[in-house]
Scaffold this active site. Structure first.
Site, PDB file in Angstrom:
ATOM      1  N   TYR A  56       0.954  -1.222  -0.050  1.00  0.00           N
ATOM      2  CA  TYR A  56      -0.072   0.070   0.010  1.00  0.00           C
ATOM      3  C   TYR A  56       0.807   1.235   0.115  1.00  0.00           C
ATOM      4  O   TYR A  56       1.636   1.434   0.992  1.00  0.00           O
ATOM      5  CB  TYR A  56      -0.863   0.050   1.162  1.00  0.00           C
ATOM      6  CG  TYR A  56      -2.127  -0.975   1.377  1.00  0.00           C
ATOM      7  CD1 TYR A  56      -2.349  -1.602   0.262  1.00  0.00           C
ATOM      8  CD2 TYR A  56      -2.758  -1.153   2.553  1.00  0.00           C
ATOM      9  CE1 TYR A  56      -3.510  -2.782   0.247  1.00  0.00           C
ATOM     10  CE2 TYR A  56      -3.722  -2.226   2.489  1.00  0.00           C
ATOM     11  CZ  TYR A  56      -4.114  -2.949   1.544  1.00  0.00           C
ATOM     12  OH  TYR A  56      -4.848  -3.741   1.491  1.00  0.00           O
ATOM     13  N   GLY A 212     -16.888   2.682  -0.592  1.00  0.00           N
ATOM     14  CA  GLY A 212     -17.456   3.777  -0.660  1.00  0.00           C
ATOM     15  C   GLY A 212     -18.854   3.878  -1.220  1.00  0.00           C
ATOM     16  O   GLY A 212     -19.651   4.742  -1.165  1.00  0.00           O
ATOM     17  N   SER A 215     -21.822   3.583   0.837  1.00  0.00           N
ATOM     18  CA  SER A 215     -21.442   4.440   2.205  1.00  0.00           C
ATOM     19  C   SER A 215     -22.715   5.580   2.386  1.00  0.00           C
ATOM     20  O   SER A 215     -22.949   5.994   3.342  1.00  0.00           O
ATOM     21  CB  SER A 215     -20.271   4.984   2.159  1.00  0.00           C
ATOM     22  OG  SER A 215     -20.124   6.106   1.023  1.00  0.00           O
TER      23      SER A 215
END
Ligand SMILES: NC(=O)c1ccc[n+]([C@@H]2O[C@H](COP(=O)([O-])OP(=O)(O)OC[C@H]3O[C@@H](n4cnc5c(N)ncnc54)[C@H](OP(=O)(O)O)[C@@H]3O)[C@@H](O)[C@H]2O)c1
Length: 337
Positions: A56, A212, A215
């Site tokens: 990451y 998301g 969300s």
């Protein structure tokens, strides 16, 4: 914060874990000071599980977590458990260039991760994907050597199917499988979840907000070109409107419960079993605060039925990854999970 045990072999962790990936570029730029403040706020609120991957931001995420932990003293720092994925290979431009889970690579990756994190051990260490050139027994065997040497506490898995899970568990006890699981990604229910349950392996569920999308905050046009979502099938024209219609159906249920859409989506995953720990990908304190409200949302059988009606299994338009990435998912191709 309530706790759950990750499998029969794994540690006790907070009911919700914090996934730190989004703090290192996967969803476009993020702000370093706010990222560290979010990690601190999570630990302060009683979250004990921090999830990362050495790839990451090519080490950026581990160094960020290392910095956040270093600034803390006392019980909150001591309580923090770090889960690290390894194996994904990246070039200097950030391109994805394959997987390496050979035993020598496992040990090398671990040595570098410990340096970046500033830790003397990693709590859960897992290959991000199955390396098709390396038997899972060899990869897990290498992590088992690291457990014996005290550098790793628990062996985890990520995005693998039932056959691989069983072979891994026969090599060394596995604490948890990390895999995408949400209202709109329910593939694990048919084979993978029953396999994990039969073997006493917990689940750390990621993508509980489908990056998301579910969300309640995400809107069309909200993803820049460096954002995972700009090439994720569910966010593309032709799919996204159908998926956002599911969010609106969920919004009605959330409003009736006095909760937000994100809280309902997280609470739904947590309600699927005591063996499941949702990871939330908050990278700002505001989003974290919302996610922290999810364990307080209790879903009755009636609520669960209403949610099922609003977002029936298989309702999502589009696969959860682009075709090239789907091909690396043993969880999809390895066992038809
Ligand atoms: N094993 C694997 O293959 C794998 C793959 C992916 C991820 N993971 C792990 O799982 C973690 C979480 O996954 P994810 O980031 O894909 O999933 P996610 O939690 O489904 O999505 C995170 C996205 O949702 C947005 N969001 C909106 N409201 C939120 C709220 N209240 N709380 C949290 N986020 C909210 C975030 O917001 P903003 O954009 O507004 O900041 C972020 O962009 C990652 O950090 C990583 O550690 C593992």
């Amino acid at each position: 914060m309530k706790h759950r045990k990750l499998g029969t072999a794994g540690p006790d962790v907070s009911l919700i874990g914090l996934g730190c990936m989004g703090m290192s570029g996967m969803y476009g730029p993020s702000e370093r000071t706010e990222s560290i403040a979010t990690i601190h706020a999570a630990l302060e609120a009683g979250i004990t599980l921090l999830d990362t991957g050495d790839f990451y931001g090519m080490g950026h995420n581990e160094m960020l977590i290392g910095e956040a932990l270093k600034a803390l003293k006392g019980s909150r720092r001591d309580a923090a458990l770090v889960s690290v994925k390894f194996g994904a290979l990246r070039d200097p431009a950030g391109g994805w260039i394959g997987y390496d889970a050979r035993p020598a690579a496992v040990k090398t990756f671990l040595a570098y991760s410990l340096q970046r994190l500033g830790l003397d051990h990693i709590d859960i260490y897992r290959p991000a994907r199955l390396d098709p050139d390396v038997p899972i027994e060899d990869t897990v065997g290498a992590i088992a050597d690291l457990v014996k040497a005290g550098h790793v506490r628990h062996v985890g898995l990520s995005e693998v199917g039932s056959e691989t899970i069983s072979r891994a568990a026969a090599t060394h006890p596995v604490s948890d499988l990390q895999i995408e699981y949400s209202l709109i990604s329910r593939g694990i229910e048919d084979s993978i979840l029953p396999t994990c349950r039969a073997l006493g392996i917990g689940i750390t569920a990621y993508g509980v907000l489908s990056r998301g999308l579910i969300s309640g905050h995400w809107q069309k046009g909200g993803s820049g070109s460096t954002d995972f979502r700009s090439h994720s099938p569910r966010f593309q024209e032709g799919n996204v409107d159908k998926n956002l219609a599911l969010v609106e159906a969920l919004r009605k249920i959330a409003a009736a419960k006095g909760a937000t859409v994100a809280q309902i989506a997280i609470a739904w995953v947590a309600a699927q079993g005591e063996d499941i720990v949702p990871l939330v990908g908050a990278r700002r304190r505001e989003r974290l605060a919302e996610a922290l409200g999810a364990p307080g949302v209790s879903l009755s059988a009636q609520d669960l039925a209403a949610i099922e009606q609003a977002v029936p299994k298989g309702a999502a338009a589009g696969e959860r990854y682009a075709a090239a990435q789907m091909a690396h998912l043993d969880s999809e191709v390895g066992s038809h999970g």
